[in-house]
Design a protein around this motif. Structure first.
Motif, PDB file in Angstrom:
ATOM      1  N   LEU A   1      59.347 -11.924  -7.112  1.00  0.00           N
ATOM      2  CA  LEU A   1      58.767 -11.159  -8.222  1.00  0.00           C
ATOM      3  C   LEU A   1      59.459  -9.809  -8.378  1.00  0.00           C
ATOM      4  N   ARG A   2      59.799  -9.172  -7.264  1.00  0.00           N
ATOM      5  CA  ARG A   2      60.496  -7.886  -7.341  1.00  0.00           C
ATOM      6  C   ARG A   2      61.844  -8.044  -8.036  1.00  0.00           C
ATOM      7  N   ARG A   3      62.557  -9.137  -7.730  1.00  0.00           N
ATOM      8  CA  ARG A   3      63.855  -9.367  -8.381  1.00  0.00           C
ATOM      9  C   ARG A   3      63.673  -9.601  -9.880  1.00  0.00           C
ATOM     10  N   GLU A   4      62.646 -10.389 -10.249  1.00  0.00           N
ATOM     11  CA  GLU A   4      62.408 -10.655 -11.667  1.00  0.00           C
ATOM     12  C   GLU A   4      62.047  -9.381 -12.419  1.00  0.00           C
ATOM     13  N   ILE A   5      61.167  -8.564 -11.836  1.00  0.00           N
ATOM     14  CA  ILE A   5      60.741  -7.333 -12.503  1.00  0.00           C
ATOM     15  C   ILE A   5      61.896  -6.349 -12.595  1.00  0.00           C
ATOM     16  N   ALA A   6      62.762  -6.330 -11.567  1.00  0.00           N
ATOM     17  CA  ALA A   6      63.933  -5.447 -11.620  1.00  0.00           C
ATOM     18  C   ALA A   6      64.838  -5.834 -12.777  1.00  0.00           C
ATOM     19  N   GLY A   7      65.000  -7.150 -13.026  1.00  0.00           N
ATOM     20  CA  GLY A   7      65.800  -7.593 -14.162  1.00  0.00           C
ATOM     21  C   GLY A   7      65.180  -7.187 -15.484  1.00  0.00           C
ATOM     22  N   MET A   8      63.856  -7.301 -15.580  1.00  0.00           N
ATOM     23  CA  MET A   8      63.172  -6.869 -16.804  1.00  0.00           C
ATOM     24  C   MET A   8      63.268  -5.352 -16.977  1.00  0.00           C
ATOM     25  N   ALA A   9      63.217  -4.612 -15.875  1.00  0.00           N
ATOM     26  CA  ALA A   9      63.339  -3.162 -15.961  1.00  0.00           C
ATOM     27  C   ALA A   9      64.708  -2.759 -16.474  1.00  0.00           C
ATOM     28  N   THR A  10      65.748  -3.522 -16.098  1.00  0.00           N
ATOM     29  CA  THR A  10      67.088  -3.223 -16.600  1.00  0.00           C
ATOM     30  C   THR A  10      67.150  -3.401 -18.106  1.00  0.00           C
ATOM     31  N   ALA A  11      66.531  -4.478 -18.611  1.00  0.00           N
ATOM     32  CA  ALA A  11      66.514  -4.693 -20.060  1.00  0.00           C
ATOM     33  C   ALA A  11      65.756  -3.581 -20.771  1.00  0.00           C
TER      34      ALA A  11
ATOM     35  N   GLN B   1      48.894  -0.314  -5.851  1.00  0.00           N
ATOM     36  CA  GLN B   1      49.690  -1.528  -6.057  1.00  0.00           C
ATOM     37  C   GLN B   1      50.047  -1.689  -7.539  1.00  0.00           C
ATOM     38  N   LEU B   2      49.098  -1.337  -8.424  1.00  0.00           N
ATOM     39  CA  LEU B   2      49.374  -1.441  -9.856  1.00  0.00           C
ATOM     40  C   LEU B   2      50.380  -0.386 -10.300  1.00  0.00           C
ATOM     41  N   VAL B   3      50.259   0.822  -9.767  1.00  0.00           N
ATOM     42  CA  VAL B   3      51.211   1.871 -10.136  1.00  0.00           C
ATOM     43  C   VAL B   3      52.622   1.454  -9.742  1.00  0.00           C
ATOM     44  N   ASP B   4      52.771   0.869  -8.549  1.00  0.00           N
ATOM     45  CA  ASP B   4      54.093   0.422  -8.108  1.00  0.00           C
ATOM     46  C   ASP B   4      54.599  -0.732  -8.962  1.00  0.00           C
ATOM     47  N   ALA B   5      53.729  -1.707  -9.239  1.00  0.00           N
ATOM     48  CA  ALA B   5      54.152  -2.888  -9.987  1.00  0.00           C
ATOM     49  C   ALA B   5      54.474  -2.545 -11.437  1.00  0.00           C
ATOM     50  N   PHE B   6      53.708  -1.618 -12.033  1.00  0.00           N
ATOM     51  CA  PHE B   6      53.910  -1.261 -13.437  1.00  0.00           C
ATOM     52  C   PHE B   6      54.853  -0.066 -13.599  1.00  0.00           C
ATOM     53  N   ARG B   7      55.612   0.266 -12.560  1.00  0.00           N
ATOM     54  CA  ARG B   7      56.443   1.460 -12.635  1.00  0.00           C
ATOM     55  C   ARG B   7      57.485   1.356 -13.751  1.00  0.00           C
TER      56      ARG B   7
ATOM     57  N   ALA C   1      54.006 -10.954 -14.403  1.00  0.00           N
ATOM     58  CA  ALA C   1      54.735 -10.792 -13.147  1.00  0.00           C
ATOM     59  C   ALA C   1      54.296  -9.526 -12.420  1.00  0.00           C
ATOM     60  N   GLN C   2      54.079  -8.443 -13.164  1.00  0.00           N
ATOM     61  CA  GLN C   2      53.658  -7.190 -12.541  1.00  0.00           C
ATOM     62  C   GLN C   2      52.273  -7.321 -11.908  1.00  0.00           C
ATOM     63  N   VAL C   3      51.358  -7.982 -12.605  1.00  0.00           N
ATOM     64  CA  VAL C   3      50.010  -8.155 -12.064  1.00  0.00           C
ATOM     65  C   VAL C   3      50.033  -9.061 -10.835  1.00  0.00           C
ATOM     66  N   GLU C   4      50.819 -10.141 -10.898  1.00  0.00           N
ATOM     67  CA  GLU C   4      50.894 -11.042  -9.744  1.00  0.00           C
ATOM     68  C   GLU C   4      51.471 -10.320  -8.538  1.00  0.00           C
ATOM     69  N   LEU C   5      52.475  -9.474  -8.742  1.00  0.00           N
ATOM     70  CA  LEU C   5      53.052  -8.716  -7.642  1.00  0.00           C
ATOM     71  C   LEU C   5      52.000  -7.799  -7.014  1.00  0.00           C
ATOM     72  N   ALA C   6      51.232  -7.119  -7.852  1.00  0.00           N
ATOM     73  CA  ALA C   6      50.190  -6.226  -7.336  1.00  0.00           C
ATOM     74  C   ALA C   6      49.144  -7.010  -6.552  1.00  0.00           C
ATOM     75  N   GLN C   7      48.758  -8.181  -7.055  1.00  0.00           N
ATOM     76  CA  GLN C   7      47.766  -8.993  -6.347  1.00  0.00           C
ATOM     77  C   GLN C   7      48.303  -9.487  -5.005  1.00  0.00           C
ATOM     78  N   MET C   8      49.564  -9.885  -4.974  1.00  0.00           N
ATOM     79  CA  MET C   8      50.155 -10.352  -3.719  1.00  0.00           C
ATOM     80  C   MET C   8      50.203  -9.225  -2.691  1.00  0.00           C
ATOM     81  N   GLN C   9      50.575  -8.023  -3.134  1.00  0.00           N
ATOM     82  CA  GLN C   9      50.635  -6.885  -2.208  1.00  0.00           C
ATOM     83  C   GLN C   9      49.250  -6.551  -1.671  1.00  0.00           C
ATOM     84  N   TYR C  10      48.236  -6.685  -2.514  1.00  0.00           N
ATOM     85  CA  TYR C  10      46.866  -6.422  -2.074  1.00  0.00           C
ATOM     86  C   TYR C  10      46.390  -7.522  -1.113  1.00  0.00           C
ATOM     87  N   MET C  11      46.760  -8.754  -1.384  1.00  0.00           N
ATOM     88  CA  MET C  11      46.253  -9.901  -0.623  1.00  0.00           C
ATOM     89  C   MET C  11      46.875 -10.015   0.769  1.00  0.00           C
ATOM     90  N   LEU C  12      48.125  -9.586   0.908  1.00  0.00           N
ATOM     91  CA  LEU C  12      48.870  -9.846   2.141  1.00  0.00           C
ATOM     92  C   LEU C  12      48.151  -9.358   3.397  1.00  0.00           C
TER      93      LEU C  12
END
Length: 508
Positions: A263-273, A351-357, A204-215
């Motif tokens: 993806l941001r919502r999913e990663i936020a949930g994983m970050a909470t765990a 983008q990776l630093v933000d996604a893998f924060r 999910a983190q990698v896909e988020l970074a790729q989407m941010q780069y691609m947009l």
């Protein structure tokens, strides 16, 4: 062979014939050139080193597209790596050198070549150019872009990789000139991460970074991509349906934005765990040690050596992305956690630093940071600086740091002496041979935070669980066995001190 070749003939020639014609043309040009003046450098005597201290450069050096030798891939080296399952792309590397020395520029291109090979490419050529800053239109300038096009055609490459992050305009302009796919350093690193991500969070983190780069880099091809509402046009389409409609590129942008939000919502949930796991370790007063450093410095090997974790070890960049947490024990019996994190690299995409924060927060929350450095690398101090840049981005600059120089078994004595002067407080180890590992364990135990409450208790023999907890979470200063129980003198945290308060030993 006729001296004048038509375009049709050139188009049907093989790559080998192209190279033969180019070599023959170069030889004739050299024979026809006037002899150099006495004392002047010969054309084959290498490229002059520019004067970096004054900022002035020789005109020839400044304008030349310099070929970097020794960066072509040995095909056998690529095919032997099991995880490269993609078709090998034949690539030419292009770099723009704006600061530092020539050696720095060559190291940057050598690292780009290693990244390209990790992604599954065969490196054919590498060239670099000296400029004050990259050309705003084509990265290397239109004239040099034409030279790169000829080099790509002669080498038979199908991809060009640029050693920097290209703007959408530069990417589009270069592809129009070069007539092959153009990839920048950021896209290359994102592609490697996509290949190696294995966990749900990592993917999910990698896909988020790729989407941010691609947009911002989506491109359309004119009116043929416009979409009418219901396919209706003027003359019966109805109110609100006339006009150009929504273009394909607008639809793609909207879908990408929706996917990014999900993806941001999913990663936020994983970050909470992940934060819950960290807080649980904090409540149990278990110190945390994070292992960070440049990619391929030996972090996973060190984790395996210290804990027997069995993490994948591969001589490749970004072989492991998902963090691994293992329990370890200090020589005095205290338990702590060791966390292996993703490796860093120069110019790590933001983008990776933000996604893998959320993953990198493991480093910021640690009590001690083991900064692993590849001592056998040609520029270990440059690697340290690159890691410190990322640590500051994730607000981990204040975490106590212990530099661990790894791979000492692959270093020469001169390299060791030079680096010892630069890193006087470092620990020197070899994760492969085990050299220095015991000393590292002792230093880690000494650098871990110590409990701040000193207790003197007499614990009954039927409360052996408390004795074990003091040994695990505290620092035992003395232990004796008496008739009614175990007498302990120890340092513990406040929570454990409160539990032990009822067993306070009588004075005398």
């Amino acid at each position: 062979m006729p001296q004048l070749l038509g375009s049709a003939t050139l188009e049907t020639m093989t790559t080998a014939q192209n190279r033969a014609v180019l070599a023959d043309a170069e030889e004739r040009a050299l024979r026809a050139a006037p002899a150099p003046a006495e004392g002047a450098p010969r054309p084959d005597e290498g490229w002059a080193e520019p004067d970096d201290t004054t900022g002035s450069y020789e005109l020839e050096a400044r304008g030349a597209l310099r070929r970097v030798a020794g960066l072509s891939t040995e095909l056998a080296d690529v095919t032997e790596v099991e995880y490269r399952r993609l078709r090998l792309e034949r690539v030419v590397l292009v770099g723009v050198w704006t600061e530092g020395t020539q050696a720095d520029a060559d190291r940057s291109l050598a690292e780009l070549a290693a990244l390209a090979e990790t992604a599954g490419s065969q490196v054919l050529e590498a060239v670099s150019q000296r400029r004050d800053k990259p050309d705003a239109g084509t990265y290397v300038g239109s004239g040099k872009a034409a030279e790169v096009r000829d080099l790509v055609a002669a080498a038979g490459a199908d991809t060009v990789i640029c050693d920097g992050e290209l703007t959408p305009g530069q990417l589009n302009a270069l592809e129009k000139i070069l007539k092959v796919k153009v990839v920048d350093r950021t896209a290359l690193i994102l592609d490697i991460f996509a290949q190696h991500a294995s966990s749900r969070e990592g993917k999910a983190q990698v896909e988020l970074a790729q989407m941010q780069y691609m947009l911002p880099r989506l491109r359309g091809w004119g009116e043929s991509l416009s979409r009418q509402a219901g396919g209706r046009v003027a003359g019966g389409g109805g109110i609100g349906t006339r006009g150009p409609g929504e273009t394909k590129i607008e639809t793609d942008r909207r879908r990408i934005r929706a996917r990014v939000s999900k993806l941001r919502r999913e990663i936020a949930g994983m970050a909470t765990a992940r934060a819950t796991q960290r807080s649980s370790r904090g409540r149990n007063a278990v110190p945390g040690v994070a292992i960070a450093g440049y990619t391929n410095a030996g972090k996973s090997s060190l984790l395996n050596r210290l804990t027997g974790a069995g993490v994948l070890v591969e001589n490749a960049l970004f072989a492991t992305l998902d963090p691994t947490v293992r329990r370890a024990q200090s020589p005095d019996g205290r338990e702590y956690t060791l966390t292996d994190t993703v490796g860093f690299v120069r110019h790590l995409p933001h983008q990776l630093v933000d996604a893998f924060r959320s993953t990198l927060e493991e480093v910021a929350a640690a009590d001690l940071l083991l900064h692993v450095v590849d001592g056998s690398d040609s520029d270990p101090l440059g690697q340290i600086d690159a890691v410190h840049v990322v640590l500051r981005e994730i607000d981990a600059g204040a975490v106590p740091e212990l530099i661990v120089v790894n791979k000492v078994d692959a270093m020469t004595e001169d390299d060791v002496l030079t680096l010892r002067r630069a890193l006087p407080g470092a620990v020197w180890v070899s994760a492969r041979t085990g050299e220095g590992i015991e000393r590292l364990r002792e230093i880690v135990a000494a650098r871990l935070p110590h409990p701040d409450v000193e207790v003197d208790v007499l614990v009954p023999y039927d409360r052996g669980d408390l004795v074990a907890r003091v040994h695990r979470d505290g620092e035992v200063l003395g232990e004796t066995h008496e008739a009614t129980g175990t007498r302990l003198s120890a340092r513990v945290d406040g929570a454990l001190a409160a539990v032990l308060q009822e067993f306070t030993a009588p004075v005398g």
